[in-house]
Write an enzyme that holds these catalytic residues in place. Structure first.
Site, PDB file in Angstrom:
ATOM      1  N   GLY A   1       0.841  -1.203   0.000  1.00 38.50           N
ATOM      2  CA  GLY A   1       0.000   0.000   0.000  1.00 38.50           C
ATOM      3  C   GLY A   1       0.871   1.246   0.000  1.00 38.50           C
ATOM      4  O   GLY A   1       0.624   2.209   0.733  1.00 38.50           O
ATOM      5  N   ALA A   2       1.903   1.236  -0.854  1.00 40.64           N
ATOM      6  CA  ALA A   2       2.975   2.236  -0.756  1.00 40.64           C
ATOM      7  C   ALA A   2       2.703   3.535  -1.507  1.00 40.64           C
ATOM      8  O   ALA A   2       3.439   4.495  -1.346  1.00 40.64           O
ATOM      9  CB  ALA A   2       4.276   1.629  -1.292  1.00 40.64           C
TER      10      ALA A   2
ATOM     11  N   GLY B   1      15.900   7.724  -7.711  1.00 42.96           N
ATOM     12  CA  GLY B   1      16.372   6.856  -8.797  1.00 42.96           C
ATOM     13  C   GLY B   1      15.859   5.434  -8.656  1.00 42.96           C
ATOM     14  O   GLY B   1      14.691   5.211  -8.318  1.00 42.96           O
TER      15      GLY B   1
ATOM     16  N   VAL C   1      -2.067  -8.206  -2.304  1.00 43.04           N
ATOM     17  CA  VAL C   1      -1.436  -8.965  -1.210  1.00 43.04           C
ATOM     18  C   VAL C   1      -2.281 -10.158  -0.752  1.00 43.04           C
ATOM     19  O   VAL C   1      -1.788 -11.031  -0.048  1.00 43.04           O
ATOM     20  CB  VAL C   1      -1.123  -8.065   0.010  1.00 43.04           C
ATOM     21  CG1 VAL C   1      -0.068  -7.032  -0.327  1.00 43.04           C
ATOM     22  CG2 VAL C   1      -2.393  -7.403   0.560  1.00 43.04           C
TER      23      VAL C   1
ATOM     24  N   SER D   1      -5.076  -0.815  13.903  1.00 43.23           N
ATOM     25  CA  SER D   1      -5.947   0.327  14.207  1.00 43.23           C
ATOM     26  C   SER D   1      -6.504   0.163  15.620  1.00 43.23           C
ATOM     27  O   SER D   1      -6.757  -0.973  16.061  1.00 43.23           O
ATOM     28  CB  SER D   1      -7.100   0.358  13.202  1.00 43.23           C
ATOM     29  OG  SER D   1      -8.172   1.136  13.713  1.00 43.23           O
TER      30      SER D   1
ATOM     31  N   TYR E   1     -13.739  -4.762   9.594  1.00 45.83           N
ATOM     32  CA  TYR E   1     -12.473  -4.023   9.707  1.00 45.83           C
ATOM     33  C   TYR E   1     -11.853  -4.232  11.095  1.00 45.83           C
ATOM     34  O   TYR E   1     -10.660  -4.552  11.219  1.00 45.83           O
ATOM     35  CB  TYR E   1     -12.745  -2.542   9.451  1.00 45.83           C
ATOM     36  CG  TYR E   1     -11.521  -1.661   9.500  1.00 45.83           C
ATOM     37  CD1 TYR E   1     -10.608  -1.650   8.446  1.00 45.83           C
ATOM     38  CD2 TYR E   1     -11.274  -0.841  10.601  1.00 45.83           C
ATOM     39  CE1 TYR E   1      -9.476  -0.835   8.486  1.00 45.83           C
ATOM     40  CE2 TYR E   1     -10.151  -0.020  10.642  1.00 45.83           C
ATOM     41  CZ  TYR E   1      -9.258  -0.019   9.594  1.00 45.83           C
ATOM     42  OH  TYR E   1      -8.145   0.777   9.636  1.00 45.83           O
TER      43      TYR E   1
HETATM   44  P1  NAI Z   1      -5.228   4.576   1.655  1.00 44.21           P
HETATM   45  O1  NAI Z   1      -6.564   4.122   1.212  1.00 44.21           O
HETATM   46  O2  NAI Z   1      -4.780   5.962   1.377  1.00 44.21           O
HETATM   47  O3  NAI Z   1      -4.114   3.553   1.134  1.00 44.21           O
HETATM   48  C1  NAI Z   1      -4.311   2.175   1.145  1.00 44.21           C
HETATM   49  C2  NAI Z   1      -3.266   1.503   0.307  1.00 44.21           C
HETATM   50  O4  NAI Z   1      -3.499   0.100   0.332  1.00 44.21           O
HETATM   51  C3  NAI Z   1      -3.292   1.942  -1.151  1.00 44.21           C
HETATM   52  O5  NAI Z   1      -1.962   2.199  -1.583  1.00 44.21           O
HETATM   53  C4  NAI Z   1      -3.824   0.709  -1.886  1.00 44.21           C
HETATM   54  O6  NAI Z   1      -3.246   0.531  -3.170  1.00 44.21           O
HETATM   55  C5  NAI Z   1      -3.381  -0.406  -0.969  1.00 44.21           C
HETATM   56  N1  NAI Z   1      -4.182  -1.615  -1.141  1.00 44.21           N
HETATM   57  C6  NAI Z   1      -5.523  -1.752  -0.991  1.00 44.21           C
HETATM   58  N2  NAI Z   1      -5.880  -3.019  -1.264  1.00 44.21           N
HETATM   59  C7  NAI Z   1      -4.744  -3.692  -1.599  1.00 44.21           C
HETATM   60  C8  NAI Z   1      -4.454  -5.014  -1.989  1.00 44.21           C
HETATM   61  N3  NAI Z   1      -5.413  -5.936  -2.098  1.00 44.21           N
HETATM   62  N4  NAI Z   1      -3.171  -5.349  -2.259  1.00 44.21           N
HETATM   63  C9  NAI Z   1      -2.191  -4.426  -2.157  1.00 44.21           C
HETATM   64  N5  NAI Z   1      -2.394  -3.167  -1.788  1.00 44.21           N
HETATM   65  C10 NAI Z   1      -3.663  -2.800  -1.515  1.00 44.21           C
HETATM   66  O7  NAI Z   1      -5.230   4.293   3.240  1.00 44.21           O
HETATM   67  P2  NAI Z   1      -4.330   4.775   4.478  1.00 44.21           P
HETATM   68  O8  NAI Z   1      -5.140   5.670   5.310  1.00 44.21           O
HETATM   69  O9  NAI Z   1      -3.000   5.200   4.047  1.00 44.21           O
HETATM   70  O10 NAI Z   1      -4.268   3.391   5.265  1.00 44.21           O
HETATM   71  C11 NAI Z   1      -3.144   2.555   5.309  1.00 44.21           C
HETATM   72  C12 NAI Z   1      -3.316   1.582   6.447  1.00 44.21           C
HETATM   73  O11 NAI Z   1      -3.514   2.308   7.648  1.00 44.21           O
HETATM   74  C13 NAI Z   1      -4.517   0.651   6.295  1.00 44.21           C
HETATM   75  O12 NAI Z   1      -4.162  -0.642   6.710  1.00 44.21           O
HETATM   76  C14 NAI Z   1      -5.545   1.254   7.253  1.00 44.21           C
HETATM   77  O13 NAI Z   1      -6.397   0.249   7.765  1.00 44.21           O
HETATM   78  C15 NAI Z   1      -4.635   1.800   8.320  1.00 44.21           C
HETATM   79  N6  NAI Z   1      -5.235   2.826   9.155  1.00 44.21           N
HETATM   80  C16 NAI Z   1      -5.650   4.013   8.598  1.00 44.21           C
HETATM   81  C17 NAI Z   1      -6.225   4.981   9.387  1.00 44.21           C
HETATM   82  C18 NAI Z   1      -6.701   6.285   8.842  1.00 44.21           C
HETATM   83  O14 NAI Z   1      -7.407   7.014   9.576  1.00 44.21           O
HETATM   84  N7  NAI Z   1      -6.350   6.685   7.635  1.00 44.21           N
HETATM   85  C19 NAI Z   1      -6.409   4.751  10.839  1.00 44.21           C
HETATM   86  C20 NAI Z   1      -5.914   3.497  11.316  1.00 44.21           C
HETATM   87  C21 NAI Z   1      -5.353   2.567  10.495  1.00 44.21           C
END
Ligand code: NAI
Length: 246
Positions: free
Chosen positions: A13-14, A55, A65, A143, A156
């Site tokens: 999720g980079a 680079g 994943v 979370s 979730y």
């Molecule tokens: P985001 O929605 O901006 O990014 C999520 C990323 O996960 C994206 O890059 C997407 O391509 C990737 N992704 C989704 N399904 C995928 C799959 N099947 N295979 C590979 N990659 C996949 O979300 P955010 O906010 O950056 O969240 C990242 C992590 O942080 C998540 O695990 C979320 O549960 C957790 N989190 C987020 C919070 C928030 O308030 N934003 C709070 C607590 C936890």
């Protein structure tokens, strides 16, 4: 010498939000990163262009994943180039909210598949590469909902609680080999992930946070980098909350 120079990392999720912030922080500290993303090629292209200064230390690749065979082939290819791996950040995550009686079976399964099973699959293939060099850092992005629960997020919250059980068990399995396994647990962080919330709900959530604001991806990345560093060698099986006091 930068703190992560010569370190090889995978971040899932980079290309957005928290994962992107962690990836960029690692790159800035000298690491080489393979960043995986779910399917948003446009976001990957933007990031690749914006990170041009790093680079070939950044490679972005689409990989679901939750797809066991696809992850197996990815690691087979990676192993041919890298042999070992220093860092895995299991950050990829989705939410598909509904109150339980309305929650579709596919939404239950998909959230568990990506958030929990995806973390298991990635770690399963990463650990042998770390055992080979008797060093590693594995980080899950869980979370607070995993222990608090949240109405409308049973899938979730269950996936995030599951990640903690997975992290704690794995941390015990690999501790003697100088591999640490930890979680960061962000509160409300301003990313696309919670972009769909109505303004009234955002206000209500903000009031729940003692700091009275949402966090930033960079604030999560700061805490993540500590746990991924050599300085955190004696932190294992821990959940570090970055919640503004939630
Ligand atoms: P985001 O929605 O901006 O990014 C999520 C990323 O996960 C994206 O890059 C997407 O391509 C990737 N992704 C989704 N399904 C995928 C799959 N099947 N295979 C590979 N990659 C996949 O979300 P955010 O906010 O950056 O969240 C990242 C992590 O942080 C998540 O695990 C979320 O549960 C957790 N989190 C987020 C919070 C928030 O308030 N934003 C709070 C607590 C936890």
């Amino acid at each position: 010498m930068l703190e992560f120079e010569e370190k090889k990392a995978i971040v899932t999720g980079a290309t957005r939000g928290i994962g992107r912030a962690i990836t960029e922080a690692l790159l800035a500290q000298g690491a080489t990163v393979v960043g995986l993303y779910g399917g948003n090629h446009a976001a990957a292209e933007v990031m690749q262009a914006e990170c041009a200064q790093y680079g070939d230390r950044l490679r972005l690749q689409q990989l679901d994943v939750s797809e066991y065979q696809a992850v197996a082939s990815f690691f087979a290819q990676l192993e041919a180039q890298w042999e070992t791996l220093d860092i895995l950040v299991n950050n990829a995550g989705i939410r598909r909210d509904a109150v339980l009686p309305m929650m579709k079976e596919e939404d239950w399964r998909r959230v568990i598949d990506v958030n929990l099973t995806g973390g298991y699959i990635m770690a399963k293939f990463a650990v042998p590469l770390m055992l080979r060099q008797k060093y590693g850092r594995i980080l899950f992005v869980t979370s607070p909902m995993g222990h608090l629960g949240f109405a409308g997020q049973a899938n979730y919250a269950a996936s995030k609680a599951g990640q903690i059980g997975l992290m704690k068990s794995l941390s015990r399995e690999v501790a003697k080999r100088k591999i640490t396994v930890n979680c960061v647990s962000p509160g409300f962080i301003a990313t696309d992930f919670i972009d769909d919330l109505p303004e009234a709900q955002v206000k209500e959530y903000r009031k729940m946070v003692p700091a009275n604001r949402f966090g930033t991806p960079a604030e999560v990345a700061d805490a993540a980098l500590f746990l991924l560093s050599d300085r955190a060698a004696y932190v294992n099986g821990a959940v570090l909350e970055i919640t503004g006091g939630l």
